[in-house]
Design a protein around this motif. Structure first.
Motif, PDB file in Angstrom:
ATOM      1  N   PRO A  93       0.844  -1.199   0.000  1.00 53.63           N
ATOM      2  CA  PRO A  93       0.000   0.000   0.000  1.00 53.63           C
ATOM      3  C   PRO A  93       0.877   1.246   0.000  1.00 53.63           C
ATOM      4  CG  PRO A  93       0.090  -0.955   2.203  1.00 53.63           C
ATOM      5  CD  PRO A  93       0.913  -1.848   1.314  1.00 53.63           C
ATOM      6  N   LYS A  94       0.290   2.392  -0.340  1.00 51.39           N
ATOM      7  CA  LYS A  94       1.081   3.629  -0.353  1.00 51.39           C
ATOM      8  C   LYS A  94       1.490   4.026   1.066  1.00 51.39           C
ATOM      9  CE  LYS A  94      -1.374   5.579  -4.324  1.00 51.39           C
ATOM     10  NZ  LYS A  94      -2.502   6.486  -4.603  1.00 51.39           N
ATOM     11  N   GLY A  95       0.610   3.760   2.027  1.00 48.67           N
ATOM     12  CA  GLY A  95       0.888   4.143   3.423  1.00 48.67           C
ATOM     13  C   GLY A  95       1.867   3.184   4.086  1.00 48.67           C
ATOM     14  N   ASP A  96       2.430   3.637   5.176  1.00 49.75           N
ATOM     15  CA  ASP A  96       3.389   2.838   5.933  1.00 49.75           C
ATOM     16  C   ASP A  96       2.601   1.888   6.848  1.00 49.75           C
ATOM     17  OD1 ASP A  96       5.745   2.012   7.040  1.00 49.75           O
ATOM     18  OD2 ASP A  96       5.868   3.687   8.454  1.00 49.75           O
ATOM     19  N   LEU A  97       2.609   0.596   6.509  1.00 54.29           N
ATOM     20  CA  LEU A  97       1.749  -0.376   7.208  1.00 54.29           C
ATOM     21  C   LEU A  97       2.519  -1.143   8.276  1.00 54.29           C
ATOM     22  CD1 LEU A  97      -0.813  -2.259   7.471  1.00 54.29           C
ATOM     23  CD2 LEU A  97       0.070  -3.508   5.498  1.00 54.29           C
ATOM     24  N   THR A  98       1.952  -1.198   9.491  1.00 57.42           N
ATOM     25  CA  THR A  98       2.533  -1.975  10.581  1.00 57.42           C
ATOM     26  C   THR A  98       1.494  -2.963  11.098  1.00 57.42           C
ATOM     27  OG1 THR A  98       3.885  -0.088  11.271  1.00 57.42           O
ATOM     28  CG2 THR A  98       3.600  -1.847  12.874  1.00 57.42           C
ATOM     29  N   VAL A  99       1.913  -4.218  11.296  1.00 54.09           N
ATOM     30  CA  VAL A  99       1.024  -5.238  11.847  1.00 54.09           C
ATOM     31  C   VAL A  99       1.324  -5.361  13.340  1.00 54.09           C
ATOM     32  CG1 VAL A  99       0.342  -7.663  11.726  1.00 54.09           C
ATOM     33  CG2 VAL A  99       1.078  -6.458   9.645  1.00 54.09           C
ATOM     34  N   VAL A 100       0.271  -5.346  14.171  1.00 59.31           N
ATOM     35  CA  VAL A 100       0.482  -5.418  15.623  1.00 59.31           C
ATOM     36  C   VAL A 100      -0.069  -6.741  16.145  1.00 59.31           C
ATOM     37  CG1 VAL A 100       0.198  -4.239  17.824  1.00 59.31           C
ATOM     38  CG2 VAL A 100       0.223  -2.901  15.701  1.00 59.31           C
ATOM     39  N   LYS A 101       0.841  -7.531  16.756  1.00 64.52           N
ATOM     40  CA  LYS A 101       0.484  -8.863  17.290  1.00 64.52           C
ATOM     41  C   LYS A 101       0.410  -8.827  18.804  1.00 64.52           C
ATOM     42  CE  LYS A 101       2.654 -12.093  14.098  1.00 64.52           C
ATOM     43  NZ  LYS A 101       3.756 -13.015  13.873  1.00 64.52           N
ATOM     44  N   SER A 143      -9.119  -5.128  -0.869  1.00 62.83           N
ATOM     45  CA  SER A 143      -9.900  -3.940  -1.207  1.00 62.83           C
ATOM     46  C   SER A 143      -9.712  -2.877  -0.131  1.00 62.83           C
ATOM     47  CB  SER A 143     -11.363  -4.275  -1.492  1.00 62.83           C
ATOM     48  OG  SER A 143     -11.996  -4.715  -0.350  1.00 62.83           O
ATOM     49  N   ILE A 144      -9.516  -3.289   1.118  1.00 63.15           N
ATOM     50  CA  ILE A 144      -9.243  -2.292   2.165  1.00 63.15           C
ATOM     51  C   ILE A 144      -7.908  -1.597   1.904  1.00 63.15           C
ATOM     52  CG2 ILE A 144      -8.605  -2.057   4.607  1.00 63.15           C
ATOM     53  CD1 ILE A 144     -10.857  -3.830   5.348  1.00 63.15           C
ATOM     54  N   LEU A 145      -6.888  -2.385   1.511  1.00 70.03           N
ATOM     55  CA  LEU A 145      -5.584  -1.764   1.230  1.00 70.03           C
ATOM     56  C   LEU A 145      -5.714  -0.761   0.086  1.00 70.03           C
ATOM     57  CD1 LEU A 145      -3.204  -4.853   1.547  1.00 70.03           C
ATOM     58  CD2 LEU A 145      -3.459  -2.948   3.152  1.00 70.03           C
ATOM     59  N   ARG A 146      -6.493  -1.124  -0.936  1.00 72.73           N
ATOM     60  CA  ARG A 146      -6.727  -0.215  -2.070  1.00 72.73           C
ATOM     61  C   ARG A 146      -7.483   1.032  -1.630  1.00 72.73           C
ATOM     62  NH1 ARG A 146      -5.604  -0.951  -7.795  1.00 72.73           N
ATOM     63  NH2 ARG A 146      -4.702  -3.016  -7.942  1.00 72.73           N
ATOM     64  N   GLU A 147      -8.533   0.839  -0.803  1.00 77.61           N
ATOM     65  CA  GLU A 147      -9.325   1.999  -0.355  1.00 77.61           C
ATOM     66  C   GLU A 147      -8.436   2.966   0.430  1.00 77.61           C
ATOM     67  OE1 GLU A 147     -12.608   0.254   1.838  1.00 77.61           O
ATOM     68  OE2 GLU A 147     -13.230  -0.868   0.052  1.00 77.61           O
ATOM     69  N   PHE A 148      -7.571   2.433   1.269  1.00 81.35           N
ATOM     70  CA  PHE A 148      -6.656   3.311   2.020  1.00 81.35           C
ATOM     71  C   PHE A 148      -5.725   4.058   1.063  1.00 81.35           C
ATOM     72  CE2 PHE A 148      -7.010   0.996   6.366  1.00 81.35           C
ATOM     73  CZ  PHE A 148      -7.899   1.955   6.836  1.00 81.35           C
ATOM     74  N   ASP A 149      -5.297   3.398  -0.012  1.00 85.12           N
ATOM     75  CA  ASP A 149      -4.488   4.086  -1.031  1.00 85.12           C
ATOM     76  C   ASP A 149      -5.265   5.256  -1.617  1.00 85.12           C
ATOM     77  OD1 ASP A 149      -2.316   2.471  -0.818  1.00 85.12           O
ATOM     78  OD2 ASP A 149      -2.542   1.473  -2.758  1.00 85.12           O
ATOM     79  N   ASP A 150      -6.524   4.964  -2.002  1.00 84.93           N
ATOM     80  CA  ASP A 150      -7.343   6.007  -2.637  1.00 84.93           C
ATOM     81  C   ASP A 150      -7.573   7.182  -1.687  1.00 84.93           C
ATOM     82  OD1 ASP A 150      -7.450   4.394  -4.813  1.00 84.93           O
ATOM     83  OD2 ASP A 150      -9.453   3.612  -4.420  1.00 84.93           O
ATOM     84  N   GLU A 151      -7.580   6.893  -0.384  1.00 77.33           N
ATOM     85  CA  GLU A 151      -7.818   7.954   0.601  1.00 77.33           C
ATOM     86  C   GLU A 151      -6.496   8.593   1.063  1.00 77.33           C
ATOM     87  OE1 GLU A 151     -10.083   5.811   3.594  1.00 77.33           O
ATOM     88  OE2 GLU A 151     -11.509   5.180   2.045  1.00 77.33           O
ATOM     89  N   ASP A 152      -5.400   8.219   0.392  1.00 76.18           N
ATOM     90  CA  ASP A 152      -4.072   8.763   0.716  1.00 76.18           C
ATOM     91  C   ASP A 152      -3.690   8.617   2.186  1.00 76.18           C
ATOM     92  OD1 ASP A 152      -3.335   9.570  -1.887  1.00 76.18           O
ATOM     93  OD2 ASP A 152      -4.681  11.289  -1.710  1.00 76.18           O
TER      94      ASP A 152
END
Ligand code: TXA
Ligand code: MG
Length: 355
Positions: free
Chosen positions: A240-248, A307-316
């Motif tokens: 994704p365009k944003g910086d993604l972090t997974v929290v466990k 689709s969520i990753l894409r939507e977040f891209d579209d929302e910058d």
């Protein structure tokens, strides 16, 4: 290039449109089409020029081989040099469906399609539009996911249009992809079948049919320095365009961590998004929260993730936090894609406690 956009209802397939799409492929053109996993970007698998065009349209490195899609078992002979017994068993159970198998290729398949390899990846999708299209195209459609290289695979026709309009001859718009994650890839060229990419068909399901199945060690261990056997798994896909972090960690601590991190990011002016499970969605205090489905419904999570990753891209969205998911069954494939999207950026709250 002007891209023709057509709609197909899978319950009432318009054969004229399918035939037109097939003619484009036979003439060396490119057509995007729906499958049950993700949308594919199709070209004639036996035509080297078509494969070159696919790489160009995607902006994909040409050493990353394509999957050849067939619609009938009889089509297999022409493109592979040998069909092991394990392949017949797996085909019997899982074809048509979200399983790709790696065979030694025949001379009919150009090296442009296999990225220079002597092996070829083959899949028989179950989606009825895909099957009609493959038959109308002459039987052999090379198709990677229909996204620009490096973006999440498209699980909805609107995402295909976003990436491919103006780059290919036709887009067939159908329903959203039922599964939402790419097929499981199994290499059956060596004695023990090996999973090169996890997917909807899990290791356990494969083992019920062919006995012991191994997993490419590079999939399980991010720190592993060996090269993955599926060249495509080398690249940072699905980014994704944003910086993604997974929290466990324990769920309440994950929620608390993400809430604090969001508050701090938001106060410094950043746009922050959260990928939340249904169980926790009401516990977040951040501005942009998307629910990926119930923790207990992995099919829904697989279906929604891209689709969520894409939507977040579209929302910058500039920063994204995601909860982690259980890794059993389909969860293994979900976490594989999520961790790749995150470039393996993980906060493990359990580890931090132990230290
Ligand atoms: O579900 C899917 O498989 C979708 C739909 C459209 O069918 N297709 C798809 O294609 O995901 P693509 O190109 O995005 O991913 C193909 C993967 C890549 O990781 C590639 O390296 C691997 O398959 N692959 C293809 N041929 C191979 C081969 N001969 N040996 C090893 N890996 C191979
Ligand atoms: Mg892909």
């Amino acid at each position: 290039m002007k891209t023709e956009i057509v709609f197909i209802d899978e319950n009432n397939i318009d054969q004229d449109i399918i035939d037109r799409a097939g003619d484009i492929i036979k003439r060396g053109g490119l057509v995007a089409f729906p499958t049950e996993t993700v949308y594919g970007l199709g070209g004639d698998a036996l035509n080297r020029e078509s494969s070159r065009k696919i790489y160009a349209a995607k902006g994909r490195p040409s050493d990353n081989p394509l999957i050849v899609h067939i619609a009938d078992m009889e089509a297999l002979d022409r493109i592979v040099s040998d069909i092991p017994a394990s392949a017949l068993k797996l085909a019997d159970y899982f074809w048509p469906g979200p399983l790709t198998m790696i065979f030694f290729k025949s001379d009919a398949v150009p090296y442009d399609t296999t990225g220079g390899l002597d092996t070829v990846a083959v899949r028989m999708p179950v989606d009825s539009v895909a099957r009609a299209f493959i038959r109308a195209s002459g039987g052999y459609v090379a198709a990677p996911s229909a996204n620009i290289s490096g973006r999440p695979s498209p699980t909805s026709a609107r995402f295909v249009e976003e990436d491919m309009d103006g780059r290919i001859d036709m887009i067939i718009k159908g329903d959203d992809s039922r599964i939402g994650l790419e097929s499981t890839i199994v290499d059956i060229t060596s004695e023990k079948p090996m999973i090169l990419r996890p997917g909807y068909i899990t290791k356990e399901m494969l083992e019920e049919v062919v006995g012991e199945v191994t997993i490419d060690p590079t999939i399980l261990d991010a720190a592993c320095t060996e090269r993955p056997k599926a060249p495509g798994m080398r690249y940072r896909h699905y980014a994704p365009k944003g910086d993604l972090t997974v929290v466990k960690g324990p769920e309440d601590e994950v929620v608390e961590y993400i809430n604090l991190a969001c508050a701090s990011m938001e106060s410094s002016g950043k746009k922050v998004g959260v990928i939340a499970t249904g169980e926790n969605v009401s516990n977040y205090s951040c501005a942009n929260i998307k629910c990926v489905g119930s923790r207990t419904d992995e099919e829904e999570i697989a279906h929604r993730l891209y689709s969520i990753l894409r939507e977040f891209d579209d929302e910058d969205m500039e920063v994204i936090y995601s909860e982690a998911f259980d890794e059993g069954g389909l969860g293994g494939a979900i976490m594989n894609r999520l961790l790749k999207a995150a470039g393996h950026q993980v906060i493990d709250l359990r580890q931090e406690e132990e230290e």
